[in-house]
Design a protein around this motif. Structure first.
Motif, PDB file in Angstrom:
ATOM      1  N   ALA A   1      14.067  -2.779  10.124  1.00  9.85           N
ATOM      2  CA  ALA A   1      12.837  -3.593  10.049  1.00  9.85           C
ATOM      3  C   ALA A   1      12.875  -4.508   8.826  1.00  9.85           C
ATOM      4  O   ALA A   1      12.585  -5.696   8.914  1.00  9.85           O
ATOM      5  CB  ALA A   1      11.622  -2.662   9.977  1.00  9.85           C
TER       6      ALA A   1
ATOM      7  N   VAL B   1       7.282  -2.820   4.317  1.00 12.29           N
ATOM      8  CA  VAL B   1       7.877  -1.981   5.375  1.00 12.29           C
ATOM      9  C   VAL B   1       7.697  -0.518   4.980  1.00 12.29           C
ATOM     10  O   VAL B   1       7.887  -0.160   3.813  1.00 12.29           O
ATOM     11  CB  VAL B   1       9.383  -2.302   5.535  1.00 12.29           C
ATOM     12  N   GLY B   2       7.332   0.293   5.930  1.00 11.31           N
ATOM     13  CA  GLY B   2       7.062   1.709   5.650  1.00 11.31           C
ATOM     14  C   GLY B   2       8.321   2.563   5.578  1.00 11.31           C
ATOM     15  O   GLY B   2       9.421   2.066   5.824  1.00 11.31           O
ATOM     16  N   PRO B   3       8.151   3.844   5.264  1.00  9.93           N
ATOM     17  CA  PRO B   3       9.269   4.786   5.140  1.00  9.93           C
ATOM     18  C   PRO B   3       9.707   5.329   6.500  1.00  9.93           C
ATOM     19  O   PRO B   3       9.126   4.942   7.526  1.00  9.93           O
ATOM     20  CB  PRO B   3       8.659   5.905   4.293  1.00  9.93           C
ATOM     21  N   GLU B   4      10.677   6.228   6.476  1.00  7.62           N
ATOM     22  CA  GLU B   4      11.190   6.804   7.727  1.00  7.62           C
ATOM     23  C   GLU B   4      10.037   7.402   8.552  1.00  7.62           C
ATOM     24  O   GLU B   4      10.022   7.308   9.772  1.00  7.62           O
ATOM     25  CB  GLU B   4      12.178   7.937   7.426  1.00  7.62           C
ATOM     26  N   GLY B   5       9.057   7.955   7.877  1.00  7.73           N
ATOM     27  CA  GLY B   5       7.963   8.616   8.603  1.00  7.73           C
ATOM     28  C   GLY B   5       6.831   7.680   8.980  1.00  7.73           C
ATOM     29  O   GLY B   5       5.823   8.097   9.571  1.00  7.73           O
ATOM     30  N   GLY B   6       6.951   6.432   8.636  1.00  5.65           N
ATOM     31  CA  GLY B   6       5.891   5.476   8.985  1.00  5.65           C
ATOM     32  C   GLY B   6       4.689   5.582   8.045  1.00  5.65           C
ATOM     33  O   GLY B   6       4.707   6.325   7.070  1.00  5.65           O
TER      34      GLY B   6
ATOM     35  N   ASP C   1       3.750  -3.415  10.907  1.00  2.00           N
ATOM     36  CA  ASP C   1       3.039  -2.242  11.403  1.00  2.00           C
ATOM     37  C   ASP C   1       3.628  -1.823  12.746  1.00  2.00           C
ATOM     38  O   ASP C   1       3.537  -2.553  13.731  1.00  2.00           O
ATOM     39  CB  ASP C   1       1.536  -2.569  11.556  1.00  2.00           C
TER      40      ASP C   1
ATOM     41  N   ILE D   1       1.988  -7.657  11.235  1.00  2.00           N
ATOM     42  CA  ILE D   1       2.922  -8.283  12.188  1.00  2.00           C
ATOM     43  C   ILE D   1       3.633  -7.212  13.006  1.00  2.00           C
ATOM     44  O   ILE D   1       3.811  -6.078  12.546  1.00  2.00           O
ATOM     45  CB  ILE D   1       3.990  -9.156  11.471  1.00  2.00           C
ATOM     46  N   THR D   2       4.044  -7.613  14.222  1.00  2.00           N
ATOM     47  CA  THR D   2       4.853  -6.699  15.017  1.00  2.00           C
ATOM     48  C   THR D   2       6.314  -7.146  14.967  1.00  2.00           C
ATOM     49  O   THR D   2       6.600  -8.337  14.834  1.00  2.00           O
ATOM     50  CB  THR D   2       4.393  -6.645  16.494  1.00  2.00           C
ATOM     51  N   LEU D   3       7.215  -6.192  15.046  1.00  2.00           N
ATOM     52  CA  LEU D   3       8.657  -6.484  15.109  1.00  2.00           C
ATOM     53  C   LEU D   3       9.173  -6.091  16.502  1.00  2.00           C
ATOM     54  O   LEU D   3      10.298  -5.602  16.657  1.00  2.00           O
ATOM     55  CB  LEU D   3       9.422  -5.724  14.017  1.00  2.00           C
ATOM     56  N   GLY D   4       8.287  -6.262  17.507  1.00  2.00           N
ATOM     57  CA  GLY D   4       8.718  -6.018  18.880  1.00  2.00           C
ATOM     58  C   GLY D   4       8.344  -4.633  19.390  1.00  2.00           C
ATOM     59  O   GLY D   4       7.754  -3.836  18.667  1.00  2.00           O
TER      60      GLY D   4
ATOM     61  N   ARG E   1      10.084  -1.980  20.219  1.00  2.00           N
ATOM     62  CA  ARG E   1      10.838  -0.764  19.879  1.00  2.00           C
ATOM     63  C   ARG E   1      10.569  -0.346  18.420  1.00  2.00           C
ATOM     64  O   ARG E   1      10.233  -1.187  17.589  1.00  2.00           O
ATOM     65  CB  ARG E   1      12.361  -1.028  20.058  1.00  2.00           C
ATOM     66  N   ILE E   2      10.738   0.949  18.150  1.00  2.00           N
ATOM     67  CA  ILE E   2      10.524   1.429  16.784  1.00  2.00           C
ATOM     68  C   ILE E   2      11.837   1.264  16.026  1.00  2.00           C
ATOM     69  O   ILE E   2      12.838   1.922  16.358  1.00  2.00           O
ATOM     70  CB  ILE E   2      10.094   2.912  16.798  1.00  2.00           C
ATOM     71  N   LEU E   3      11.846   0.378  15.037  1.00  2.00           N
ATOM     72  CA  LEU E   3      13.079   0.117  14.272  1.00  2.00           C
ATOM     73  C   LEU E   3      13.165   1.083  13.090  1.00  2.00           C
ATOM     74  O   LEU E   3      12.137   1.486  12.540  1.00  2.00           O
ATOM     75  CB  LEU E   3      13.049  -1.324  13.748  1.00  2.00           C
ATOM     76  N   ARG E   4      14.344   1.424  12.673  1.00  3.68           N
ATOM     77  CA  ARG E   4      14.501   2.178  11.423  1.00  3.68           C
ATOM     78  C   ARG E   4      13.994   1.300  10.283  1.00  3.68           C
ATOM     79  O   ARG E   4      14.051   0.068  10.369  1.00  3.68           O
ATOM     80  CB  ARG E   4      15.971   2.526  11.177  1.00  3.68           C
TER      81      ARG E   4
HETATM   82  N1  SAH Z   1       8.563   7.248  12.268  1.00  2.74           N
HETATM   83  C1  SAH Z   1       7.610   6.196  12.618  1.00  2.74           C
HETATM   84  C2  SAH Z   1       8.266   4.839  12.496  1.00  2.74           C
HETATM   85  C3  SAH Z   1       8.706   4.455  11.124  1.00  2.74           C
HETATM   86  S1  SAH Z   1       9.749   3.070  11.197  1.00  2.74           S
HETATM   87  C4  SAH Z   1       7.163   6.321  14.060  1.00  2.74           C
HETATM   88  O1  SAH Z   1       7.912   6.925  14.846  1.00  2.74           O
HETATM   89  O2  SAH Z   1       6.133   5.713  14.356  1.00  2.74           O
HETATM   90  C5  SAH Z   1       9.775   2.559   9.552  1.00  2.74           C
HETATM   91  C6  SAH Z   1       8.986   1.266   9.293  1.00  2.74           C
HETATM   92  O3  SAH Z   1       9.618   0.172   9.937  1.00  2.74           O
HETATM   93  C7  SAH Z   1       7.576   1.259   9.812  1.00  2.74           C
HETATM   94  O4  SAH Z   1       6.674   1.892   8.935  1.00  2.74           O
HETATM   95  C8  SAH Z   1       7.288  -0.217   9.916  1.00  2.74           C
HETATM   96  O5  SAH Z   1       6.974  -0.762   8.637  1.00  2.74           O
HETATM   97  C9  SAH Z   1       8.627  -0.763  10.362  1.00  2.74           C
HETATM   98  N2  SAH Z   1       8.730  -0.933  11.829  1.00  2.74           N
HETATM   99  C10 SAH Z   1       9.550  -0.272  12.663  1.00  2.74           C
HETATM  100  N3  SAH Z   1       9.413  -0.712  13.939  1.00  2.74           N
HETATM  101  C11 SAH Z   1       8.466  -1.680  13.908  1.00  2.74           C
HETATM  102  C12 SAH Z   1       7.868  -2.518  14.894  1.00  2.74           C
HETATM  103  N4  SAH Z   1       8.240  -2.468  16.184  1.00  2.74           N
HETATM  104  N5  SAH Z   1       6.906  -3.394  14.508  1.00  2.74           N
HETATM  105  C13 SAH Z   1       6.521  -3.472  13.197  1.00  2.74           C
HETATM  106  N6  SAH Z   1       7.058  -2.710  12.215  1.00  2.74           N
HETATM  107  C14 SAH Z   1       8.018  -1.823  12.560  1.00  2.74           C
END
Ligand code: SAH
Length: 249
Positions: free
Chosen positions: A232, A197-202, A175, A220-223, A225-228
């Protein structure tokens, strides 16, 4: 006295086949696979080729008479038993071509048992090419030494995935809005697992609420930063393989 060279040589090409494999069985090879062996790997009569089919382990085979566009490989000995991989599923949105291909290749190398495409509201693409994705997995399995391919499941919608979720399998929910650190979450749920894991749009708010309401969900968190999506999927799978998978066995 010079040592007898090891057979099969480590450089022997490795090929996935659907044929049954057993001592003395002849496996005909044609089409792209024959082109790869004959023109790319320059396989000649008597050369070794490693074969695997996802059922009979890996077999060393010897090339028989070479024809212009095809050949027959005769199985000589089993070189690896059928090896299972950790019971880990990757549930991921069908992201854009190229990126989904990368996820297929890396999930195969990392040791994923099953890949479950999941359609979500903010998916940019809503269809997949299973043949192309299977080809990615086969090539990755040939390269990394797996004796089984990941199971590539039919794409499902998120609500169906949650409704039919199997008993006893943790659903680690990546998440982007954050939650438990992976190490803590993985340690608390050592059994059969899946990563969502979610799509590009979350995830949408209602998707996030529906997932968190599911008894198997472990956010769970992956840190910070927002990962692609592909980052992720690959990064979290690697962490799980290291902590709960077969990287430390
Ligand atoms: N466009 C969305 C991010 C989507 S990233 C926004 O800007 O919020 C695509 C997917 O990667 C997310 O749905 C999530 O499942 C995962 N992801 C990306 N960064 C993450 C993080 N820091 N922690 C947990 N999941 C992450």
């Amino acid at each position: 006295m010079p040592a007898t060279p090891a057979w099969p040589p480590r450089s022997a090409p490795r090929l996935y086949t659907q044929a049954d494999l057993d001592a003395g069985v002849g496996v005909p090879v044609d089409g792209n696979a024959a082109h790869y062996l004959l023109s790319v790997m320059r396989v000649g009569e008597g050369d070794a080729v490693l074969l695997f089919n996802g059922r009979d382990g890996e077999w060393a085979a010897r090339a028989g008479a070479i024809r212009k566009r095809d050949l027959v490989l005769e199985c000589v000995e089993q070189t690896k038993p059928l090896e299972t991989v950790p019971d880990f599923w990757l549930c991921a949105a069908p992201i854009k071509k190229g990126r989904i291909d990368l996820v297929m290749e890396k999930a195969t190398e990392l040791g994923v048992a099953r890949i479950q495409p999941v359609l979500m509201a903010r998916c940019v693409v809503d269809k997949l090419n299973p043949e192309r994705l299977a080809a990615q997995m086969i090539e990755a399995a040939e390269q990394c030494g797996r004796t089984m391919l990941p199971n590539l499941a039919e794409m499902v919608k998120l609500d169906a995935l949650l409704k039919h979720w199997p008993e006893g399998r943790a659903l680690f929910f990546a998440d982007e809005q954050g939650d438990a650190p992976m190490g803590q979450a993985f340690a608390a749920h050592p059994g059969p697992a899946a990563l969502l894991v979610g799509p590009e749009g979350g995830f949408t708010t209602q998707e996030r609420e529906a997932i968190r309401a599911h008894p198997a969900a472990v956010p769970i968190t992956l840190g910070p930063r927002i990962l692609r999506a592909e980052t992720a999927a690959i990064a979290a799978t690697a962490c799980w393989m290291n902590l709960n998978g077969d990287w430390t066995k």
